[in-house]
Design a protein around this motif. Structure first.
Motif, PDB file in Angstrom:
ATOM      1  N   ASN A 166      46.963  70.092  41.917  1.00  0.00           N
ATOM      2  CA  ASN A 166      47.540  69.835  40.669  1.00  0.00           C
ATOM      3  C   ASN A 166      46.713  70.080  39.557  1.00  0.00           C
ATOM      4  N   TYR A 167      45.375  70.656  39.860  1.00  0.00           N
ATOM      5  CA  TYR A 167      44.219  70.441  38.997  1.00  0.00           C
ATOM      6  C   TYR A 167      44.407  71.002  37.562  1.00  0.00           C
ATOM      7  N   ASP A 168      45.098  71.946  37.598  1.00  0.00           N
ATOM      8  CA  ASP A 168      45.192  72.829  36.050  1.00  0.00           C
ATOM      9  C   ASP A 168      46.317  71.763  35.347  1.00  0.00           C
ATOM     10  N   ASN A 169      47.314  70.862  35.962  1.00  0.00           N
ATOM     11  CA  ASN A 169      48.228  70.169  35.437  1.00  0.00           C
ATOM     12  C   ASN A 169      47.425  68.984  35.033  1.00  0.00           C
ATOM     13  N   LEU A 170      46.318  68.451  35.265  1.00  0.00           N
ATOM     14  CA  LEU A 170      45.626  67.366  35.210  1.00  0.00           C
ATOM     15  C   LEU A 170      44.555  67.463  33.796  1.00  0.00           C
ATOM     16  N   LEU A 171      44.650  68.859  33.179  1.00  0.00           N
ATOM     17  CA  LEU A 171      43.836  69.290  32.250  1.00  0.00           C
ATOM     18  C   LEU A 171      43.825  68.176  31.150  1.00  0.00           C
ATOM     19  N   GLU A 172      44.977  67.741  30.780  1.00  0.00           N
ATOM     20  CA  GLU A 172      45.301  66.634  29.718  1.00  0.00           C
ATOM     21  C   GLU A 172      44.665  65.422  29.852  1.00  0.00           C
ATOM     22  N   MET A 173      44.773  64.847  31.214  1.00  0.00           N
ATOM     23  CA  MET A 173      44.197  63.752  31.564  1.00  0.00           C
ATOM     24  C   MET A 173      42.872  64.015  31.438  1.00  0.00           C
ATOM     25  N   ARG A 174      42.074  64.892  31.861  1.00  0.00           N
ATOM     26  CA  ARG A 174      40.510  65.293  31.736  1.00  0.00           C
ATOM     27  C   ARG A 174      40.242  65.342  30.205  1.00  0.00           C
ATOM     28  N   LYS A 175      40.946  65.748  29.305  1.00  0.00           N
ATOM     29  CA  LYS A 175      40.379  66.004  28.045  1.00  0.00           C
ATOM     30  C   LYS A 175      40.646  64.796  27.258  1.00  0.00           C
ATOM     31  N   ASN A 176      41.756  64.011  27.584  1.00  0.00           N
ATOM     32  CA  ASN A 176      41.943  62.687  27.021  1.00  0.00           C
ATOM     33  C   ASN A 176      40.846  61.729  27.290  1.00  0.00           C
ATOM     34  N   ASN A 177      40.435  61.577  28.680  1.00  0.00           N
ATOM     35  CA  ASN A 177      39.435  60.696  28.825  1.00  0.00           C
ATOM     36  C   ASN A 177      38.235  60.764  28.223  1.00  0.00           C
ATOM     37  N   ARG A 178      37.730  62.118  28.162  1.00  0.00           N
ATOM     38  CA  ARG A 178      36.408  62.356  27.435  1.00  0.00           C
ATOM     39  C   ARG A 178      36.654  61.941  25.914  1.00  0.00           C
ATOM     40  N   GLU A 179      37.849  62.377  25.415  1.00  0.00           N
ATOM     41  CA  GLU A 179      37.977  62.173  23.644  1.00  0.00           C
ATOM     42  C   GLU A 179      38.048  60.598  23.575  1.00  0.00           C
ATOM     43  N   PHE A 180      38.670  60.085  24.513  1.00  0.00           N
ATOM     44  CA  PHE A 180      39.027  58.334  24.405  1.00  0.00           C
ATOM     45  C   PHE A 180      37.572  57.686  24.518  1.00  0.00           C
ATOM     46  N   LEU A 181      36.821  58.108  25.471  1.00  0.00           N
ATOM     47  CA  LEU A 181      35.457  57.248  25.531  1.00  0.00           C
ATOM     48  C   LEU A 181      34.673  57.674  24.405  1.00  0.00           C
ATOM     49  N   LEU A 182      34.659  59.048  23.954  1.00  0.00           N
ATOM     50  CA  LEU A 182      33.679  59.279  22.748  1.00  0.00           C
ATOM     51  C   LEU A 182      34.184  58.669  21.516  1.00  0.00           C
ATOM     52  N   SER A 183      35.423  58.225  21.481  1.00  0.00           N
ATOM     53  CA  SER A 183      35.662  57.603  19.939  1.00  0.00           C
ATOM     54  C   SER A 183      35.122  55.953  20.265  1.00  0.00           C
ATOM     55  N   ILE A 184      34.839  55.593  21.212  1.00  0.00           N
ATOM     56  CA  ILE A 184      34.053  54.497  21.176  1.00  0.00           C
ATOM     57  C   ILE A 184      32.640  54.190  21.148  1.00  0.00           C
ATOM     58  N   ASN A 185      32.150  53.414  20.019  1.00  0.00           N
ATOM     59  CA  ASN A 185      30.772  53.468  19.801  1.00  0.00           C
ATOM     60  C   ASN A 185      30.157  51.989  19.576  1.00  0.00           C
ATOM     61  N   HIS A 186      28.621  51.800  19.678  1.00  0.00           N
ATOM     62  CA  HIS A 186      28.071  50.707  19.567  1.00  0.00           C
ATOM     63  C   HIS A 186      28.500  49.675  18.498  1.00  0.00           C
ATOM     64  N   LYS A 187      28.592  50.484  17.318  1.00  0.00           N
ATOM     65  CA  LYS A 187      28.947  49.732  16.037  1.00  0.00           C
ATOM     66  C   LYS A 187      30.518  49.074  15.881  1.00  0.00           C
ATOM     67  N   GLU A 188      31.368  49.805  16.467  1.00  0.00           N
ATOM     68  CA  GLU A 188      32.689  49.507  16.429  1.00  0.00           C
ATOM     69  C   GLU A 188      32.842  48.219  17.514  1.00  0.00           C
ATOM     70  N   CYS A 189      31.903  48.590  18.836  1.00  0.00           N
ATOM     71  CA  CYS A 189      32.176  47.402  19.611  1.00  0.00           C
ATOM     72  C   CYS A 189      31.298  45.996  19.121  1.00  0.00           C
TER      73      CYS A 189
END
Length: 318
Positions: free
Chosen positions: A283-306
């Motif tokens: 189901n690798y192609d169907n998990l594309l959204e999970m892959r993209k969302n994970n990266r986008e979510f982690l990139l939205s976190i930064n030291h200053k906000e934390c």
């Protein structure tokens, strides 16, 4: 903008923040510090640096003015703090139970607990319901988080989600003894026996590790001293599907352990690992959204906000 002044002179302070690297009965705290905590006239907040979601801090009576204990990660429900442990860790108990069920022997319990600093940590002292309410999870130890330097390569890499990846499964970790070593070796053996797949399980240099993980479809991350390991976030940054023992009972920020949404959970004994790997590859192609969302979510976190979240919580708790 919060008008916070940090001082090392306790006589000038109206809040004491104290770091504990957990050990049984707070034996790592010298007598002067113990006296200071016992006699503190101002509120005390403990920062506990311990890998596991379970806290070894149990000496509430030592600090009458204790307001809160803050960890990077907490177990959920919090009442699990009062369950049985192995090595003082809930996830070690899950691994030990899996090993005992498979073999019917308890050599790791004897070997790991008999002559170690962890002796006696099978069951920690119970925490009252009132004191359980004092625990909070706030990201404060960046080194043990997705914002660590260890994850920097993957955070800063460009990820082409449509690129064909060379490796099907990546599972590389430090060799360990005891129950942790048993679990890691079992996962690798299962993966190595999947002969139709292109897998990576051998020891690598750091550069090889980085390049092969980011070029893998799946990363199998075993538990370490804590449930979290740096490979978890590295895989998510790199667009690699993470499979690891069910860690959905962990609460942390960023909240990366949401079963079947941010990662694929497997059993602590890896008895369903091959099934999970086949599922992801089918189901690798169907998990594309999970892959993209994970990266986008982690990139939205930064030291200053934390840092802002941390000090907001400190002001709220004091």
């Amino acid at each position: 903008d919060k008008n916070i002044i940090i001082t090392e002179n306790i006589n000038e302070a109206d809040l004491l923040i104290f770091l504990i690297n957990s050990s049984k009965n707070m034996t790592n705290i010298n007598e002067n510090d113990k006296k200071m905590l016992k006699e503190s006239k101002i509120p005390v907040i403990i920062l506990e640096r311990f890998d596991s979601s379970v806290s070894w801090f149990r000496e509430f009576e030592m600090i009458p003015n204790l307001k809160a204990i803050i960890k990077n990660r907490l177990i959920e429900p919090i009442e699990l703090m009062n369950s049985e442990y192995f090595y003082g860790r809930y996830h070690y108990k899950l691994m030990y139970d899996a090993y005992y069920k498979e073999t019917g022997i308890n050599k790791f319990k004897e070997k790991d607990l008999s002559n170690s600093i962890y002796s006696g940590l099978k069951t920690l002292s119970l925490i009252s319901s009132d004191n359980l309410k004092k625990f909070n999870h706030i990201l404060w130890d960046f080194n043990s988080s997705p914002l660590s330097r260890t994850c920097r390569f993957f955070r800063n890499s460009e990820v082409d989600f449509m690129k064909d990846r060379e490796f099907d499964v990546f599972c590389v970790n430090r060799n360990k003894s005891g129950i942790q070593g048993w679990a890691r070796n079992k996962a690798k053996n299962i993966i190595n026996n999947m002969k139709d797949l292109n897998v990576v399980t051998n020891d690598l240099s750091q550069n090889e590790y980085n390049e092969k993980l980011i070029n893998s479809k799946i990363g199998v991350a075993c538990w370490g001293w804590g449930e979290w390991i740096h490979m978890d976030a590295s895989a998510m940054y790199g667009g690699t599907i993470l499979i690891k023992p069910d860690s959905g009972y962990i609460r942390m920020f960023p909240d990366i352990y949401i079963n079947n949404k941010t990662y694929i959970p497997c059993k602590p004994d890896y008895s369903d690992l091959e099934e999970k790997i086949r599922y992801v590859l089918d189901n690798y192609d169907n998990l594309l959204e999970m892959r993209k969302n994970n990266r986008e979510f982690l990139l939205s976190i930064n030291h200053k906000e934390c840092a802002k979240r941390f000090w907001d919580k400190i002001l709220e708790l004091k």
